[in-house]
Every structure is written in C-alpha cells, then in structure tokens.
Design a protein around this motif. Structure first.
Motif, PDB file in Angstrom:
ATOM      1  N   THR A  26      72.921   5.763  18.242  1.00 49.00           N
ATOM      2  CA  THR A  26      72.704   4.444  17.798  1.00 49.00           C
ATOM      3  C   THR A  26      74.010   3.635  17.904  1.00 49.00           C
ATOM      4  O   THR A  26      75.101   4.184  17.542  1.00 49.00           O
ATOM      5  CB  THR A  26      72.247   4.320  16.224  1.00 49.00           C
ATOM      6  OG1 THR A  26      73.013   5.567  15.586  1.00 49.00           O
ATOM      7  CG2 THR A  26      70.776   4.889  16.024  1.00 49.00           C
ATOM      8  N   GLU A  27      73.812   2.470  18.554  1.00 49.92           N
ATOM      9  CA  GLU A  27      75.125   1.706  18.789  1.00 49.92           C
ATOM     10  C   GLU A  27      75.750   1.325  17.565  1.00 49.92           C
ATOM     11  O   GLU A  27      76.973   1.173  17.542  1.00 49.92           O
ATOM     12  CB  GLU A  27      74.624   0.537  19.502  1.00 49.92           C
ATOM     13  CG  GLU A  27      75.793  -0.589  19.666  1.00 49.92           C
ATOM     14  CD  GLU A  27      76.358  -0.436  21.140  1.00 49.92           C
ATOM     15  OE1 GLU A  27      75.827  -0.024  22.143  1.00 49.92           O
ATOM     16  OE2 GLU A  27      77.528  -1.206  21.249  1.00 49.92           O
ATOM     17  N   ALA A  28      75.178   1.119  16.462  1.00 50.87           N
ATOM     18  CA  ALA A  28      75.636   0.812  14.957  1.00 50.87           C
ATOM     19  C   ALA A  28      76.674   1.903  14.622  1.00 50.87           C
ATOM     20  O   ALA A  28      77.507   1.820  13.614  1.00 50.87           O
ATOM     21  CB  ALA A  28      74.643   0.626  14.146  1.00 50.87           C
ATOM     22  N   GLY A  33      79.762  -0.922  17.931  1.00 49.75           N
ATOM     23  CA  GLY A  33      78.892  -1.345  17.029  1.00 49.75           C
ATOM     24  C   GLY A  33      79.372  -1.560  15.679  1.00 49.75           C
ATOM     25  O   GLY A  33      79.224  -2.561  15.161  1.00 49.75           O
TER      26      GLY A  33
END
Ligand SMILES: Cc1cc2nc3c(=O)[nH]c(=O)nc-3n(C[C@H](O)[C@H](O)[C@H](O)COP(=O)(O)OP(=O)(O)OC[C@H]3O[C@@H](n4cnc5c(N)ncnc54)[C@H](O)[C@@H]3O)c2cc1C
Ligand code: SF4
Ligand code: SF4
Lengths: 416, 510
Positions: A26-28, A33
């Motif tokens: 996940t980029e977050a 992110g």
C-alpha cells in the motif's frame, strides 16, 4: 513539496526500500505515501484521524528511504515532528510509552521480562512465548547467547582482567538501558576486545539511557532530559570516545546537537556527538589486532546491515571488516541488506503481525544463504532475527561482530 | 458477456448505462469523499475476493494515489484494489465490468505522464502485491515474473547465473515490469539492446471483461503480434498480470568513459561523430551543467567544476578490442572539443557514475521544489538544434530547464524546474513543454521516447498523427476494450471526456 529539509519530488524511487511497502503493497505505507499524508495533514487537506495515524505509526524509522532518495529528503526529521502527536493518538503507543519509560527508568522491569522469558523457555513454552508481543523478542534461548543470569550486575564491573597497562585511548562504553540487560555478553565482549587492543575502558558516573526509546515513543521531553544528562556526564569527563554496541544509541548520540538544540546542554551535546562511535567503527578507525587463529565457521556467515548504522550513520564497511578479521575471510551478505528486519524499538509491540512478517523474510534469506551464523551489529536486530530464525526452526546463530572477534581472540588464547 | 462487439469509437457510449454506474457517476470523487453508499455491494464483492489487505478505501490511504511522478494533475481514486494473484485480478475486473465501473491499472506509480491517473471515477487496480517470480529457466534464458515485480529484482534474481534483464529505465529500482510493458520503457542501454518490447516473449493479460489470456510470440507464432500491440499501450487494452521476459548474458567486459565538454553543442556533435564512426556504445548519455550541479550535490562524484556538458559512454563486449574501441571514442570526443576524457577506474567508480546518471531525475529536488520531466525525440543529427531551442524557450518563459538525454537515440529529457507556489508558473511550465515537443515534431522526431502519452500529451497527438492513423489506433483499442472501461480518458484525445482533474493544491508553508 514542502516540509523540513529538501522537497519530495514524488519520483517513487524510495518505494521498494521500504519494508512496510514491500510487505503490504500500500502506497500509504511507503515513504512517498507517508510524506504525502504528513503534507496533507499540514495543509489541512487530510484529517489526522486514526487511519492516517496508523499508516504513519507503521513506519519503522529505519531510514532506508533516506539512503534511497536522490533528492535528499530528510524523512526522519519529518516523521519525528509527528511522533508526539502520533503518541497522543494511538492507545497502543501509549502502552508502549509506559513500557519504554519503565525500560529506561527501571532495570527491574526488563530483568523481570528476561526472567519470565527464560522460565517459559525452560518449561518448554518457548514457542508460545515467542509469539507474545514484548516477551517474544527477549532472547531466553536465543541461539548462541546465554540467558541473563546476572541481572542487576553491570557487566563492566565483571571484566577488568584485560585492562591494558598503558592505554592508546580512554573510552566509556554506553551500557544502554535494555541492551545491556538483555544480551549482556555483547558489552562484556566489547570491553574485552577494547582492552585486548590497548584501549582503556572506564565507567562514567551519571550516564543514562541514550533517549532514543523515549524519542521514538514521542516522549520528547524525556528524551531531551536523558540526552542532557548524558552530555553533561560524558562530554565533561576525561575520555576520548563513547562507544556503543547498539546502533540506535550511537545514531542518537550523533544527533545530540539536534536533540539538544536551544537548551543549555547544546554545546556539550555537540561535543558528545563528535565523541560517539559504534564499536566496529572505532576498532577500524584506530586499528585492532587480528586473532592468531580466526574462527572456523562451517557453512556461511551471513552479514546483515543494521539500519541505524547503514542508513542513519552511513556505516557499512566497518562491521564487515570486523567479521572478516574474526573469521579470516569475508562474510557473505544476507541479501536485501538495505531492508530493515522489522525490529525497531516498540514495533514488535505496536505491530506484532507486521513486524513478524518483515522478520520472517530474514529467516527465509538465512535459509537461502545456508547461513550457520547471521552477523549483525545491533542488539535489536539480533533479537528480531533471532526470533525469526527460531520460529522458522533454523539452527542459525545470531551474533554481533564484536562477539565473533572476542571468541576468535579467546580461541587463539587456548590454542584449541 | 455484454457489448463486446467492436464498434467505432464515436458510436458507442463511453460507459454502459447501467444503474449502478449511474449512481457511481453521481458520486463525488474528491479526496475526502468516502466510497458512496451505492458502492457498498461492489466493494463488498471485491473485498470478498481480495481480503482486507487487498482493499484500500480510507481517505488518506486513497489520497496518496492521486498522482504518479507527474504531479501537475491529480485525481483521487474512489477505491484502490490490490489483488495478489491473477485469479483475484480477473475476478475483480469481472465484478467491475459487470457493474460497468471503469478501472485503471497502476504499478509503482513512477510514471511521469499521468498514465495511472484515475478518470471517470475509475477504480484503481494496483499490482504491488503481484510480486512473485514464478520461474527462471537458465537454459532458455527466460523468466516468468508477475507484473508487480520490480525491474531490478529480475536482474538480482538471475545474477548468480551470469544473466540479467536488459531494459534498464533509470527508475529500475522501483518501477514494475507491468509498468515497463505498459510504457514500453527504455533506459540508458536501449541504444544497443533495445526497449522493453524487444525483451518480452509472452504476456498474461486480464482483458477488460475479466477473461485471462496469454499472448505469445515466442516461437514466431503465426497471426498478429499481439505482444507488440500490448507493449506500450499504457494500460488501455487490459491489465498485464505476468510477463515472460528474455534474459541476457552479462557482457564479458565493460568500460565506461566520461567526456567533459564546454557546452551541449560540442557534446552533441561528439555523439554524432561516435555513431558516424560505426561504433555502437552500450550507452551514450548526456547531462548538461544544471544536471551536473544537482547530481554533484547528491553524489559528490567530482565532475569538473564549470563543465558545460558531459557524455557518459559505455562500451561492452569481449575484452579483446575494447581498449582500441575506447581509444577511438576518446579521439572522437577530443576532436569535437572535449576538454577531458577519462575512463572509470574500477567497478566502484563505474557504479557511482551510473548512480549519478540514473538518479539524476530525482536529484533535481536539490535545485527546485518541483520539476516536470519532458520526453521527446529528435533525429540524432538535430540534437544541437533542439538544444538551442530549449535554451531559447527557457529564457523566454523565465524558467530553468535542465537537460538529460539518452543522446545516442536522440531521446531528450528537458527537466523544467518550477515552484507550485509561484503564481502562473505551472501554466508557463505547461506552455514551455508544449513548445519544446512541438519543435521535436517539426524536427522530424516525436513527442515521447519512453514516458508515454498518458494524460500529459494527449493534446499533442493530433499534431503527431493524421486523423486516419488516430482512428486506426482507436479501432485497436475498441477491439480489446470495447466499453472503454480500462484506463479511460488516456492517450487518444477524443476520449478525453468527463475529465475531473484537480489542479495542484497551493502549497502551504515550510
Ligand atoms: C526518476 C525517474 C526516472 C525514470 N526513468 C525512465 C527511463 O529511463 N526510461 C523510461 O522508459 N521511463 C522512465 N521513467 C518513467 C517510469 O518509471 C516508467 O514509465 C515505468 O515503466 C513506469 O512503471 P510503473 O510500475 O511505475 O508504472 P505506473 O507509473 O504505475 O504506470 C504507468 C502506466 O502503465 C500502466 N500500467 C501499470 N501497470 C500495468 C499493468 N500491470 N498492466 C497494464 N497497464 C499497467 C498504468 O495504467 C499507467 O498508464 C522514469 C521515472 C522516474 C520517476
Ligand atoms: S523509515 Fe523505513 S519504514 Fe519508515 S518510511 Fe522510510 S523506509 Fe519505510
Ligand atoms: S525518493 Fe525522495 S523525492 Fe522520491 S518520492 Fe521518495 S522521498 Fe520523495
């Protein structure tokens, strides 16, 4: 895009060095992110809610992203600004804060943990114990190390036999709050190695935990207090270097000028920062003896980089060199050396599943390399990788390079 | 299966008028909007397929996907799905197709033309969890890797066998194989070894209706070269889930030269001279003074101060003869005015030189808060002209433009530095970029060498191609992607409908 230091140009080159991104995808949970989220919060475009806090708190602080970033973005400084607010938000962080505080204020707690861990291990419950956050990491039957049976006794006081007659340098060993109690042999070996190489080791009264634990837990004022105490005690004393065996501590000491900026201890902080050395770094800097009979390891000794040496301080060749001298040959790399093992202070408690997943990869690599020993120059990494190989059922030992060197010296003594 | 009979683009609606879709179209797609209530069923169905780790629906977790390396236009995806297998991908796409919801593939998001910008309320499907290297065949020198595998990881995995994967975009430490295929990416070593399409043997693709097919060109398969058509299609024909790629044997010997010139003009002439001498270097790269300043700040290689331009020239092959070749290159450079030509002393120096080059893009952050990477091609012989044009445009628009070039193939990368906070600057950046690319076309070149059209360059397509050519392209897309559900609003200008792009936010302090 703004923030302390140079701007993030959103190129993405840091993504694949981030352990949490590699596991979660996940980029977050990537550096790019996280920077985006921090900027979004600062600009009022995102709320600092539980979700944002989760992604930020999943950061290990390994700083691999700083090494990878061509734009020189100071990720560490940016996330550090958020730590206190993060700590306020998340309950688990608050629990950790309490633990952290106890860890650096009372030896008893850590000692008790070590004792419980070894009791469980002796009762044959090691497998269960390894899965318990906090307890899981403690060495107990960590391959290659003895459980601490000497709680409460400083290892420094027990080893003066090798104190040189005329010293090349005087050093103080930062005994560390947790490290010293959990894996005391490392500091004992460190003292022995230093003394054998003509370096005088002294104890300085008034030294404290370095403050890294506190800073990481968002307890900024505690961290500053501890740093000031150390700066006043150590920078003022008659020593050449302050030596640490825990990478997080030497990185923290190096950062004292920043931590203590604007306080009355700022000058001393700067002085102490310049005296701080990792043990391997110091040995290579001032020279050390090769053992007459290097260790003979069957199979591979696989070297892993500790993030707080490699990324935070740019130290990579010194610990390899120490291994090489101890072994009489260069160690192989464990592989993915720039990727954190998932240890990182409170991480095992805040994010037990993620931490274990990141750690499991190191065990996989140890298996691939057919490693009989994994050498890594930091206690936290030793515990984490030790837990991972134990859970994977591998017979691999985990050692600090300075332990290998001390063992090689002793082997040379006995001629055995 | 509904509505997959090819029709001309103009005749068919961009999206099928399904009831769910109507509801979705009405949903707001701003950063903080939670997935609309009507999404619930679709989201639940997808969650069932990919599990909790495969779905990203929170506000901050989605917002970070609002742009890639091209930050001038932004749009937050309504939902991001991260399937972990081909089967999951196929099932997710089927659900979306059934509901008439468009989707956009995303790899690592290192693209620099806004290719994975979600338009028309598209759901984003990321490949970051499709990361298995399925098999390596050392004898046949091939590897089957999933789309999310990072480019450099392929080379790492086969390194012990003396093999590597040749296409080496400067972003190779982060970008994905799927993204490489979608953009037909090249790199410094393209000059001698070709681009992605020359190294892809077969593709596993999820079509926009969810069916999984393999496209294979391995044994000179009869029929159309569909691998060729898919490679470079920028995610508008379907989603690549895996690729079988060709591996190369590492050259026996490599040597890298650094030639220093007073200016870009002399360096460009040296490039022509080297090629004219019949030498094909493995790589032939140019950096101008501004780029040198940035990489020097980042990597301290020790480029000579005051250098107007440097060429990085790599020669490889069998050891015998490499010295003679290097001497000839040396001659070409000095004859065209190089003040200094030196050979990288050892592997370490060579690695540092390449690190400086490959990270030059990112290093621009040391000079400005933001930059926009342009990507154009001119015939090699016209390099001096385009360089002069870029300088003229820069001064006219009051912008700083740095130049990085795969000079060997005439592929230029003007990097336009800017600051979002300066009023009107973004507009000037866009206008300057347009002028430079238009000049490329006029010089007989093209508007992209390797970064793709994406959202950034659609408006320039009619300048590059005739109407019938564009129509033929649309027919190809319609054949694979009849309902326009896969990466809508990209590449072909006529499809730029209901664009809901957000301009960049003004930056706060700091
Ligand atoms: C610092 C830097 C240097 C760069 N250097 C180069 C260079 O030297 N050469 C070069 O060619 N490019 C270069 N690029 C551009 C970029 O890295 C490449 O285009 C790369 O191939 C994109 O890969 P990605 O995984 O990041 O794809 P993304 O950016 O995520 O996506 C790019 C496009 O591909 C589509 N896509 C992604 N994955 C799939 C898939 N599995 N199936 C179908 N479509 C898909 C997306 O929809 C989008 O249209 C550079 C970029 C940066 C930031
Ligand atoms: S410090 Fe480590 S965990 Fe945190 S964002 Fe950077 S690479 Fe990821
Ligand atoms: S590498 Fe640096 S500039 Fe690039 S996205 Fe990461 S932090 Fe930003």
């Amino acid at each position: 895009m703004g923030g302390p230091g140079l701007p993030c140009v959103h190129c993405g080159l840091c993504l694949d060095t981030c352990p949490t991104y590699r596991v979660l995808g996940t980029e977050a949970d990537s550096p790019r992110g996280r920077i985006y989220i921090m900027e979004g919060i600062r600009d009022g475009e995102l709320e600092f809610d539980d979700e944002a806090a989760l992604h930020l708190s999943r950061c290990l602080g390994c700083l691999a992203c700083e090494s990878a970033c061509p734009s020189g973005v100071s990720f560490g400084r940016r996330i550090e600004e958020f730590r206190p607010r993060l700590a306020e938000r998340t309950g688990s962080t608050r629990r950790w804060q309490d633990l952290a505080r106890k860890a650096y204020t009372s030896d008893a707690l850590v000692d008790a943990g070590v004792k419980v861990a070894s009791l469980l291990d002796r009762a044959g419950l090691g497998g269960v114990r390894r899965k318990v956050p906090g307890l899981g990491l403690l060495p107990g039957s960590l391959p290659g190390s003895q459980p601490s049976s000497s709680a409460g006794v400083s290892p420094l006081r027990r080893s003066t036999s090798h104190q040189p007659l005329r010293a090349r340098a005087r050093v103080a060993v930062l005994t560390g709050c947790v490290a010293d109690r959990v894996l005391p042999d490392i500091n004992r070996d460190t003292v022995e190695v230093l003394q054998r190489n003509g370096i005088e080791v002294v104890e300085v009264a008034g030294q404290q935990c370095c403050g890294a634990l506190a800073l990481h837990a968002g307890l900024t004022s505690d961290a500053v207090e501890l740093a000031a105490a150390n700066a006043n005690a150590l920078a003022g004393s008659d020593i050449d270097f302050v030596v640490t065996t825990a990478a997080g501590c030497s990185a923290m000491l190096r950062d004292y000028a920043h931590v203590l900026a604007g306080t009355s201890a700022a000058g001393r902080g700067e002085e102490l920062a310049s005296m701080s050395r990792d043990i391997c770094e110091l040995l290579v800097e001032i020279g050390f003896d090769a053992p007459a009979r290097p260790l003979e390891a069957r199979g591979n000794v696989a070297f892993h980089d500790a993030c707080h040496l490699l990324h935070a301080q740019g130290i990579s060749s010194a610990p390899r060199r120490v291994c090489e001298v101890a072994l009489g040959r260069a160690p192989v790399d464990l592989g993915e050396n720039a990727i954190c093992c998932g240890s990182a202070g409170s991480y095992n408690i805040d994010h037990p599943v993620l931490s274990a997943e990141i750690g499991a990869r190191k065990a996989e690599l140890a298996r691939e390399r057919k490693a009989t020993v994994v050498a890594v120059a930091n206690v936290g990494c030793m515990l984490q990788i030790g837990q991972a190989v134990a859970l994977a059922g591998l017979p691999t030992l985990v050692k600090h390079p300075v332990q290998l060197l001390a063992e090689a010296y002793r082997r040379s003594d006995t001629g055995a | 299966m509904q509505d997959n009979s090819p029709r001309s683009f103009a005749e068919r609606p961009v999206v099928a008028p399904a009831t769910t879709q109507d509801a979705l179209q009405a949903a707001p797609h701003l950063a903080t909007a939670p997935p609309a209530g009507s999404d619930r069923r679709v989201v639940d169905a997808i969650r069932e397929i990919v599990g909790p780790r495969g779905i990203v629906d929170g506000a901050s977790a989605r917002k970070v996907y609002e742009c890639d390396g091209y930050t001038l236009e932004k749009s937050v995806p309504r939902l991001v799905v991260l399937p972990a297998t081909t089967e999951e991908t196929s099932r997710v796409v089927s659900v979306l197709a059934g509901a008439g919801i468009p989707f956009v593939p995303r790899g690592a998001g290192t693209g620099v033309s806004g290719g994975c910008l979600p338009l028309q309320s598209a759901v984003m499907i990321g490949t970051s969890r499709l990361r298995r290297i399925r098999s390596i065949d050392v004898e046949a020198r091939t590897a089957e890797v999933e789309a999310g595998v990072v480019n450099l990881e392929v080379s790492r995995a086969v390194d012990a066998h003396g093999l590597y994967y040749a296409p080496d975009p400067s972003s190779q430490s982060a970008c994905s194989i799927g993204g490489n295929v979608a953009e037909n990416s090249g790199g410094p070593h393209t000059l001698k070894y070709g681009v992605t399409v020359n190294h892809v043997l077969a593709l596993e693709v999820v079509l926009p209706d969810g069916r999984v097919i393999w496209l294979d060109r391995e044994y000179d398969a009869p029929g159309y070269d569909l691998v060729g058509i898919f490679t470079g299609s920028e995610g508008t024909l379907g989603l690549v889930t895996a690729a079988r790629v060709r591996l190369m044997r590492k050259p026996e010997s490599v040597t890298t030269l650094l030639a220093v010139f007073p200016g870009v003009a002399q360096a460009s002439r040296a490039v022509s001279a080297i090629i004219a001498a019949g030498i094909i270097p493995a790589a032939l790269e140019m950096m101008d003074a501004l780029v040198i300043e940035a990489v020097e700040a980042a990597y301290h290689f020790g480029f000579p101060a005051g250098a107007g331009a440097v060429l990085l020239i790599e020669l490889d092959g069998i050891a015998a003869g490499l010295d003679a070749l290097a001497a000839r290159v040396h001659d070409c450079c000095t004859r065209e005015g190089a003040s200094e030509v030196k050979r990288a002393a050892g592997e370490e120096e060579r690695a540092l030189l390449w690190k400086s080059r490959k990270r030059a893009f990112g290093a621009m952050g040391r000079l400005a808060p933001a930059y926009c990477t342009q990507d154009g091609v001119v015939p090699r012989s016209r390099l001096p002209e385009i360089v002069a044009k870029i300088a003229e445009v820069a001064s006219r628009y009051h912008l700083r433009i740095a130049n990085l070039m795969h000079a060997g193939d005439g592929n230029i990368h003007p990097l336009v530095l800017y600051d979002e906070d300066v009023p009107g600057e973004v507009e000037r950046v866009l206008a300057a970029g347009n002028e430079i690319l238009t000049a490329c076309i006029e010089l007989g070149g093209s508007i992209t060498g390797e970064h793709g059209i994406g959202i950034e360059k659609m408006a320039l397509m009619p300048k590059s191609f005739t109407a019938p050519t564009l129509a033929a392209m649309e027919d190809i897309r319609t054949a694979f992607n009849p309902r326009g559900l896969c990466n809508p609003g990209k590449i072909l200008p006529s499809s730029r409908t209901c664009v809901e792009v957000r301009r960049p936010r003004p930056r706060g302090g700091g």
